[in-house]
Write an enzyme that holds these catalytic residues in place. Structure first.
Site, PDB file in Angstrom:
ATOM      1  N   HIS A   1      77.872  45.013   0.486  1.00 61.01           N
ATOM      2  CA  HIS A   1      77.935  46.403   0.927  1.00 61.01           C
ATOM      3  C   HIS A   1      78.597  47.248  -0.162  1.00 61.01           C
ATOM      4  O   HIS A   1      79.527  46.802  -0.841  1.00 61.01           O
ATOM      5  CB  HIS A   1      78.719  46.506   2.237  1.00 61.01           C
ATOM      6  CG  HIS A   1      78.679  47.866   2.860  1.00 61.01           C
ATOM      7  ND1 HIS A   1      77.499  48.547   3.074  1.00 61.01           N
ATOM      8  CD2 HIS A   1      79.672  48.688   3.303  1.00 61.01           C
ATOM      9  CE1 HIS A   1      77.757  49.708   3.633  1.00 61.01           C
ATOM     10  NE2 HIS A   1      79.072  49.822   3.777  1.00 61.01           N
TER      11      HIS A   1
ATOM     12  N   HIS B   1      80.001  55.818   2.241  1.00 58.23           N
ATOM     13  CA  HIS B   1      79.042  54.716   2.198  1.00 58.23           C
ATOM     14  C   HIS B   1      77.950  54.940   3.222  1.00 58.23           C
ATOM     15  O   HIS B   1      78.158  55.588   4.252  1.00 58.23           O
ATOM     16  CB  HIS B   1      79.739  53.367   2.431  1.00 58.23           C
ATOM     17  CG  HIS B   1      80.475  53.268   3.726  1.00 58.23           C
ATOM     18  ND1 HIS B   1      80.326  52.214   4.604  1.00 58.23           N
ATOM     19  CD2 HIS B   1      81.377  54.088   4.317  1.00 58.23           C
ATOM     20  CE1 HIS B   1      81.100  52.383   5.654  1.00 58.23           C
ATOM     21  NE2 HIS B   1      81.751  53.516   5.500  1.00 58.23           N
TER      22      HIS B   1
ATOM     23  N   CYS C   1      72.360  50.900   1.391  1.00 60.64           N
ATOM     24  CA  CYS C   1      73.618  51.369   0.818  1.00 60.64           C
ATOM     25  C   CYS C   1      73.636  51.251  -0.706  1.00 60.64           C
ATOM     26  O   CYS C   1      74.284  52.047  -1.397  1.00 60.64           O
ATOM     27  CB  CYS C   1      74.794  50.605   1.416  1.00 60.64           C
ATOM     28  SG  CYS C   1      74.735  48.818   1.119  1.00 60.64           S
TER      29      CYS C   1
END
Length: 219
Positions: free
Chosen positions: A52, A64, A153
């Site tokens: 991530h 994010h 992401c």
């Protein structure tokens, strides 16, 4: 005699003074970013199956992109602002709904170790000025459409930091899928999975043959 008492009194006061040392000097000023991340840094944390990514904005805040189904359900703002749970994340992936949100470093990391600017040099393009990176991230805050392969992401952070959206995880997956489909054993395995999932019937052979073919053509 009087002189002796005066000398002893002064000596005693001197010793008592040593029992009360001077106050300690004031502590040095605190670093506003104790973790020493800098505004515009690209942060990444490794999960079980994926990595991530986020952009550090300063003052302990990270922007994010994360899948989340609650904005699609028009949930109360207070609930949407809470940390995204695994159930919300999974439903967001299925619904292809996500949002670029700003969370604390702790909520972003979710207990994992943070790696800083590890993608520099591994992707196409050079890093933009730090302030421009942070401003790009701040402008993207809000709801977005989500795609596990084409708008995740990693695409968000690479667009902000390098000027072009790209995903090394997507490239690795596509390379693996391409090599698997070129292998006859991989196509046979995919066909067996289709038969197992759909069961044996008169229409089973059709998707079992067409699905690997179209995936192979798309690769």
């Amino acid at each position: 005699m009087l002189d002796s008492l005066t000398f002893l009194l002064k000596h005693k006061l001197f010793l008592l003074g040593d029992l009360h040392p001077h106050p300690p000097p004031p502590p040095p000023p605190q670093d506003p970013d104790p973790l020493r991340y800098r505004r515009g840094d690209l942060l990444e944390v490794h999960r079980t199956l994926f990595t991530h990514f986020g952009i550090y904005l300063g003052e302990g805040r990270v922007a994010h992109l994360i899948p989340d189904v609650l904005p699609l359900l028009r949930a109360p703002r207070r609930r949407v602002q809470c940390a995204v749970t695994n159930a919300r994340l999974l439903l967001g992936v299925i619904a292809k709904q996500a949002s670029v949100r700003v969370d604390s470093v702790e909520d972003f990391a979710y207990g994992a170790r943070i790696v800083r600017n590890a993608m520099d040099g591994a992707v196409r393009g050079r890093a933009l000025p730090a302030e421009e990176v942070a401003v790009r991230a701040e402008r993207r805050v809000g709801g977005v459409c989500y795609s596990l392969l084409w708008n995740n992401c990693e695409h968000f952070v690479t667009h902000c930091r390098y000027g072009s959206a790209q995903s090394l995880q997507t490239q690795q997956f596509c390379d693996w899928l391409r090599s698997s489909l070129r292998d006859r054993r991989g196509m046979a395995l995919l066909a067996v999975l289709c038969v197992t999932w759909l069961g044996v019937s008169c229409i089973t052979p059709l998707p079992a043959v067409l699905l690997p073919f179209f995936l192979w053509m798309a690769s």
